[in-house]
Design a protein around this motif. Structure first.
Motif, PDB file in Angstrom:
ATOM      1  N   ILE A  60       5.943  12.337  12.053  1.00 52.53           N
ATOM      2  CA  ILE A  60       6.270  11.748  10.749  1.00 52.53           C
ATOM      3  C   ILE A  60       5.488  10.450  10.556  1.00 52.53           C
ATOM      4  O   ILE A  60       5.383   9.624  11.471  1.00 52.53           O
ATOM      5  CB  ILE A  60       7.780  11.475  10.635  1.00 52.53           C
ATOM      6  N   VAL A  61       4.882  10.291   9.378  1.00 51.95           N
ATOM      7  CA  VAL A  61       4.130   9.077   9.047  1.00 51.95           C
ATOM      8  C   VAL A  61       4.723   8.446   7.792  1.00 51.95           C
ATOM      9  O   VAL A  61       5.488   9.079   7.063  1.00 51.95           O
ATOM     10  CB  VAL A  61       2.630   9.374   8.827  1.00 51.95           C
ATOM     11  N   TYR A  71       0.702  10.763  -2.524  1.00 50.53           N
ATOM     12  CA  TYR A  71       1.060   9.736  -1.553  1.00 50.53           C
ATOM     13  C   TYR A  71      -0.182   9.139  -0.891  1.00 50.53           C
ATOM     14  O   TYR A  71      -1.196   9.826  -0.707  1.00 50.53           O
ATOM     15  CB  TYR A  71       1.953  10.322  -0.457  1.00 50.53           C
ATOM     16  N   VAL A  72      -0.072   7.878  -0.520  1.00 47.22           N
ATOM     17  CA  VAL A  72      -1.083   7.238   0.309  1.00 47.22           C
ATOM     18  C   VAL A  72      -0.409   6.937   1.650  1.00 47.22           C
ATOM     19  O   VAL A  72       0.739   6.486   1.684  1.00 47.22           O
ATOM     20  CB  VAL A  72      -1.635   5.946  -0.336  1.00 47.22           C
ATOM     21  N   ILE A  73      -1.096   7.224   2.760  1.00 52.59           N
ATOM     22  CA  ILE A  73      -0.530   7.056   4.097  1.00 52.59           C
ATOM     23  C   ILE A  73      -0.736   5.622   4.580  1.00 52.59           C
ATOM     24  O   ILE A  73      -1.852   5.089   4.512  1.00 52.59           O
ATOM     25  CB  ILE A  73      -1.158   8.043   5.100  1.00 52.59           C
ATOM     26  N   ILE A  74       0.332   5.008   5.069  1.00 52.82           N
ATOM     27  CA  ILE A  74       0.280   3.646   5.602  1.00 52.82           C
ATOM     28  C   ILE A  74       0.462   3.709   7.117  1.00 52.82           C
ATOM     29  O   ILE A  74       1.487   4.185   7.604  1.00 52.82           O
ATOM     30  CB  ILE A  74       1.371   2.751   4.977  1.00 52.82           C
ATOM     31  N   GLU A  80       0.249  -4.319  10.543  1.00 60.18           N
ATOM     32  CA  GLU A  80      -0.037  -5.398  11.492  1.00 60.18           C
ATOM     33  C   GLU A  80      -1.146  -6.309  10.998  1.00 60.18           C
ATOM     34  O   GLU A  80      -1.253  -7.467  11.421  1.00 60.18           O
ATOM     35  CB  GLU A  80      -0.417  -4.805  12.850  1.00 60.18           C
ATOM     36  N   ALA A  81      -1.987  -5.806  10.075  1.00 62.60           N
ATOM     37  CA  ALA A  81      -3.100  -6.600   9.550  1.00 62.60           C
ATOM     38  C   ALA A  81      -2.652  -7.631   8.516  1.00 62.60           C
ATOM     39  O   ALA A  81      -3.405  -8.542   8.167  1.00 62.60           O
ATOM     40  CB  ALA A  81      -4.159  -5.689   8.930  1.00 62.60           C
TER      41      ALA A  81
END
Length: 274
Positions: A60-61, A71-74, A80-81
């Motif tokens: 799962i992402v 959707y855009v995947i994070i 962390e950036a």
């Protein structure tokens, strides 16, 4: 209490090491979903409709829906950036008066206790807040979210209130049916004010209890003991009451309760002196 976060409060050039604890706890009674036939708890499965199969947690992402079904995947690296994402400090921005903040801004409360190495600095901040009558507005990153918080004194220790940002609070003008124009008579307003004054007292939180939870626990205990439950249905009030009549009846009730209260206290005093 279990420590849920460790960090430090930055107060000018002063660093106050602290431990954070949840200040409140929900006493709501929760229920499990059971299969009606055998009373077995129902398990919620992670299921992909497209692949028609159950999905493991490791597969799962995180996805943000920027438009319907797109959707855009994070990735974790993306989070962390962000500057401050791993910060362990509560950075005080300014000091204000508590009465300037409407309660609608407050979300959840947390106790802040000092680490052994920061007790003097902690005491300094507590004393300064007490003597100035101010609270601190700060920012902190917890669980990948930057929160606006207020630090104030509660029972001689620091308590942190997480706050909603202004753009998270819906405008009152957007509430359906809340914007209307109606005329009130002077007598109606005067009687309403009199009713408020009649019920005015000092806030004593100890006298308030969750009656619904108490009765629900009694029902649960009765069922555990195998006792039969009798349900009494209240008849709905369908009558239309005149506003002035309702106000007068409310005032009469308040006066009666106050007389009974005074009489009860007088009898208690008589027994003590008798």
């Amino acid at each position: 209490m279990r420590t849920m976060w460790k960090g430090a409060v930055n107060f000018g050039l002063i660093n106050v090491p602290i431990k954070m604890f949840t200040a409140t706890e929900s006493k709501n009674i929760s229920f499990k979903s059971l299969h009606k036939e055998c009373h077995t708890p129902i398990k919620q499965k992670r299921f992909c409709q497209n692949c028609d199969k159950e999905v493991e947690y490791t597969d799962i992402v995180k996805g943000y829906e920027y438009q319907k079904d797109s959707y855009v995947i994070i990735e974790d690296e993306d989070l962390e950036a962000i500057p401050g994402e791993k910060s362990k400090t509560i950075d005080i921005v300014e000091f204000v008066k508590l009465e300037q903040i409407d309660p609608v801004y407050f979300d959840k409360s947390y106790y802040l206790a000092p680490e052994d190495t920061g007790k003097k600095a902690y005491k300094l901040l507590v004393s300064a807040l007490e003597q100035t009558g101010k609270i601190a507005i700060a920012k902190v990153v917890i669980r990948s979210r930057e929160s606006l918080v207020a630090l104030r004194i509660y029972e001689e220790i620091l308590i942190m209130e997480t706050m909603h940002y202004p753009d998270e609070i819906r405008k009152s003008k957007e509430v359906p049916g809340a914007n209307y124009d109606i005329n009130l008579s002077e007598n109606e307003v005067a009687m309403a004010k009199q009713l408020i004054e009649g019920l005015a007292t000092d806030f004593e939180p100890e006298k308030y209890t969750d009656n619904y939870r108490t009765q629900l626990l009694e029902i649960i205990e009765s069922k555990v003991q195998g006792k039969e439950i009798t349900h009494v249905k209240e008849k709905p009030n369908t009558g239309v009451i005149d506003l002035m009549e309702a106000l007068q009846a409310s005032l009469d009730m308040v006066k009666k309760e106050k007389i009974e209260d005074v009489t009860s206290k007088s009898k208690k005093r008589s027994k003590k002196t008798g």
